[in-house]
Design a protein around this motif. Structure first.
Motif, PDB file in Angstrom:
ATOM      1  N   LEU A   1      27.504  37.681  12.604  1.00 53.44           N
ATOM      2  CA  LEU A   1      28.493  36.756  13.149  1.00 53.44           C
ATOM      3  C   LEU A   1      29.276  37.401  14.288  1.00 53.44           C
ATOM      4  O   LEU A   1      29.625  36.731  15.271  1.00 53.44           O
ATOM      5  CB  LEU A   1      29.453  36.294  12.056  1.00 53.44           C
ATOM      6  N   LEU A   2      29.560  38.692  14.158  1.00 47.59           N
ATOM      7  CA  LEU A   2      30.341  39.382  15.183  1.00 47.59           C
ATOM      8  C   LEU A   2      29.583  39.536  16.496  1.00 47.59           C
ATOM      9  O   LEU A   2      30.166  39.949  17.503  1.00 47.59           O
ATOM     10  CB  LEU A   2      30.778  40.761  14.671  1.00 47.59           C
ATOM     11  N   GLU A   3      28.303  39.187  16.498  1.00 53.24           N
ATOM     12  CA  GLU A   3      27.510  39.204  17.724  1.00 53.24           C
ATOM     13  C   GLU A   3      27.479  37.832  18.401  1.00 53.24           C
ATOM     14  O   GLU A   3      27.020  37.716  19.536  1.00 53.24           O
ATOM     15  CB  GLU A   3      26.074  39.643  17.414  1.00 53.24           C
ATOM     16  N   GLN A   4      27.960  36.802  17.718  1.00 55.78           N
ATOM     17  CA  GLN A   4      27.900  35.457  18.282  1.00 55.78           C
ATOM     18  C   GLN A   4      29.011  35.258  19.320  1.00 55.78           C
ATOM     19  O   GLN A   4      30.174  35.574  19.046  1.00 55.78           O
ATOM     20  CB  GLN A   4      28.028  34.420  17.169  1.00 55.78           C
ATOM     21  N   PRO A   5      28.664  34.743  20.490  1.00 60.05           N
ATOM     22  CA  PRO A   5      29.652  34.614  21.577  1.00 60.05           C
ATOM     23  C   PRO A   5      30.912  33.850  21.184  1.00 60.05           C
ATOM     24  O   PRO A   5      32.028  34.243  21.560  1.00 60.05           O
ATOM     25  CB  PRO A   5      28.873  33.873  22.666  1.00 60.05           C
ATOM     26  N   GLU A   6      30.757  32.759  20.407  1.00 60.57           N
ATOM     27  CA  GLU A   6      31.944  31.983  20.056  1.00 60.57           C
ATOM     28  C   GLU A   6      32.859  32.754  19.110  1.00 60.57           C
ATOM     29  O   GLU A   6      34.091  32.615  19.165  1.00 60.57           O
ATOM     30  CB  GLU A   6      31.558  30.634  19.443  1.00 60.57           C
ATOM     31  N   VAL A   7      32.278  33.574  18.255  1.00 61.75           N
ATOM     32  CA  VAL A   7      33.085  34.392  17.344  1.00 61.75           C
ATOM     33  C   VAL A   7      33.769  35.507  18.127  1.00 61.75           C
ATOM     34  O   VAL A   7      34.954  35.794  17.917  1.00 61.75           O
ATOM     35  CB  VAL A   7      32.216  34.966  16.210  1.00 61.75           C
ATOM     36  N   VAL A   8      33.041  36.125  19.050  1.00 61.07           N
ATOM     37  CA  VAL A   8      33.623  37.164  19.896  1.00 61.07           C
ATOM     38  C   VAL A   8      34.819  36.607  20.664  1.00 61.07           C
ATOM     39  O   VAL A   8      35.889  37.237  20.734  1.00 61.07           O
ATOM     40  CB  VAL A   8      32.571  37.726  20.873  1.00 61.07           C
ATOM     41  N   ALA A   9      34.652  35.414  21.223  1.00 62.89           N
ATOM     42  CA  ALA A   9      35.733  34.801  22.006  1.00 62.89           C
ATOM     43  C   ALA A   9      36.943  34.509  21.130  1.00 62.89           C
ATOM     44  O   ALA A   9      38.096  34.755  21.542  1.00 62.89           O
ATOM     45  CB  ALA A   9      35.230  33.519  22.663  1.00 62.89           C
ATOM     46  N   GLU A  10      36.721  34.009  19.920  1.00 60.37           N
ATOM     47  CA  GLU A  10      37.834  33.683  19.040  1.00 60.37           C
ATOM     48  C   GLU A  10      38.573  34.945  18.591  1.00 60.37           C
ATOM     49  O   GLU A  10      39.811  34.970  18.516  1.00 60.37           O
ATOM     50  CB  GLU A  10      37.323  32.910  17.824  1.00 60.37           C
ATOM     51  N   ILE A  11      37.830  36.012  18.304  1.00 63.22           N
ATOM     52  CA  ILE A  11      38.445  37.263  17.900  1.00 63.22           C
ATOM     53  C   ILE A  11      39.240  37.870  19.063  1.00 63.22           C
ATOM     54  O   ILE A  11      40.356  38.362  18.884  1.00 63.22           O
ATOM     55  CB  ILE A  11      37.375  38.239  17.386  1.00 63.22           C
ATOM     56  N   ALA A  12      38.669  37.821  20.261  1.00 65.67           N
ATOM     57  CA  ALA A  12      39.365  38.366  21.427  1.00 65.67           C
ATOM     58  C   ALA A  12      40.646  37.593  21.706  1.00 65.67           C
ATOM     59  O   ALA A  12      41.682  38.185  22.073  1.00 65.67           O
ATOM     60  CB  ALA A  12      38.448  38.328  22.642  1.00 65.67           C
ATOM     61  N   GLU A  13      40.601  36.278  21.515  1.00 59.73           N
ATOM     62  CA  GLU A  13      41.792  35.465  21.735  1.00 59.73           C
ATOM     63  C   GLU A  13      42.882  35.815  20.728  1.00 59.73           C
ATOM     64  O   GLU A  13      44.066  35.858  21.070  1.00 59.73           O
ATOM     65  CB  GLU A  13      41.434  33.985  21.620  1.00 59.73           C
ATOM     66  N   ARG A  14      42.470  36.087  19.492  1.00 63.45           N
ATOM     67  CA  ARG A  14      43.459  36.364  18.444  1.00 63.45           C
ATOM     68  C   ARG A  14      43.975  37.793  18.492  1.00 63.45           C
ATOM     69  O   ARG A  14      45.170  38.047  18.316  1.00 63.45           O
ATOM     70  CB  ARG A  14      42.839  36.081  17.059  1.00 63.45           C
ATOM     71  N   PHE A  15      43.088  38.758  18.748  1.00 62.79           N
ATOM     72  CA  PHE A  15      43.470  40.170  18.631  1.00 62.79           C
ATOM     73  C   PHE A  15      43.534  40.909  19.965  1.00 62.79           C
ATOM     74  O   PHE A  15      43.962  42.062  20.011  1.00 62.79           O
ATOM     75  CB  PHE A  15      42.501  40.905  17.697  1.00 62.79           C
ATOM     76  N   GLY A  16      43.109  40.267  21.029  1.00 56.92           N
ATOM     77  CA  GLY A  16      43.188  40.892  22.339  1.00 56.92           C
ATOM     78  C   GLY A  16      41.921  41.633  22.720  1.00 56.92           C
ATOM     79  O   GLY A  16      41.061  41.936  21.879  1.00 56.92           O
ATOM     80  N   GLU A  17      41.824  41.939  24.001  1.00 54.89           N
ATOM     81  CA  GLU A  17      40.641  42.606  24.530  1.00 54.89           C
ATOM     82  C   GLU A  17      40.481  44.023  23.984  1.00 54.89           C
ATOM     83  O   GLU A  17      39.402  44.609  24.102  1.00 54.89           O
ATOM     84  CB  GLU A  17      40.729  42.650  26.063  1.00 54.89           C
TER      85      GLU A  17
END
Length: 214
Positions: free
Chosen positions: A53-69
């Motif tokens: 799941l952590l490789e999926q683009p939509e999950v990456v985007a959601e995590i980056a939005e929540r926790f930052g780059e």
């Protein structure tokens, strides 16, 4: 295909038992899961599902939005940085769980349906869930297996791994004796592979008629 009532629609047969596998750090859950697969069970690791799941683009985007780059490296989730961010912060950990757990649940459900429809059917459908009891998930399974081992053996197996991260993960887990007390079956993994295989084989031979603990 498998029906919700646990019957196989095509021939009226019982679906394979749905089993949760857990254990403490270094107890050997991964080894047990591999042996169960060799013994005829269909198996799935929830940790591997999370990694995918952590490789999926939509999950990456959601995590980056929540926790930052800061939790990314070259556009991908850096699991080490993410762990450092959430392990020490209960609110951040809950936020990550809200992102991942519904997706993990959906992946497990889809896998279960596919595996139950196999011909011939597997002896059991086994999902490895490290925090099975801690998350209150035991009711989702027909039976549970706890893998345990002496603390000295577990410590030897964990040599060379990130001790800080391990200590934080261990604090989130129930003691081994509590996992064993709550599990339908307990197997020891401080002997040989052959001994572990024999225990798991005996569990599979018993587990088909086992009733759900709910």
């Amino acid at each position: 295909m498998a029906r919700a009532d646990g019957q196989r629609a095509d021939r009226g047969e019982q679906a394979p038992p749905f089993v949760g596998l857990t254990g403490g750090l270094g107890a050997g859950k991964t080894t047990a899961l591999a042996l169960l697969r060799e013994l005829g069970a269909a198996t799935l690791s929830s940790d591997e599902v999370v990694h995918e799941l952590l490789e999926q683009p939509e999950v990456v985007a959601e995590i980056a939005e929540r926790f930052g780059e800061r939790v990314l490296a070259d556009g991908r989730v850096d699991r080490g940085r993410l762990a450092e961010t959430v392990f020490a912060d209960p609110e951040a950990r809950r936020a990550l769980e809200q992102i991942l757990w519904p997706r993990v649940g959906a992946e497990v459900a889809a896998w279960r349906a596919r595996a139950a429809a196999q011909q011939p059917p597997p002896r059991a459908l086994v999902v490895e869930v490290p925090l099975l009891f801690e998350a209150g998930m035991e009711g989702a399974f027909d039976a549970t297996i706890a893998v345990v081992a002496d603390d000295s053996v577990r410590s030897e197996r964990l040599v060379g791994r990130d001790q800080r991260a391990l200590a934080e993960r261990d604090r989130r887990q129930l003691p081994q004796h509590e996992k064993a007390a709550r599990a339908t079956f307990t197997v020891r993994n401080d002997g040989t592979i052959e001994q572990l295989r024999a225990q798991l084989s005996a569990v599979l031979a018993t587990i088909a008629p086992c009733k759900a603990r709910r």
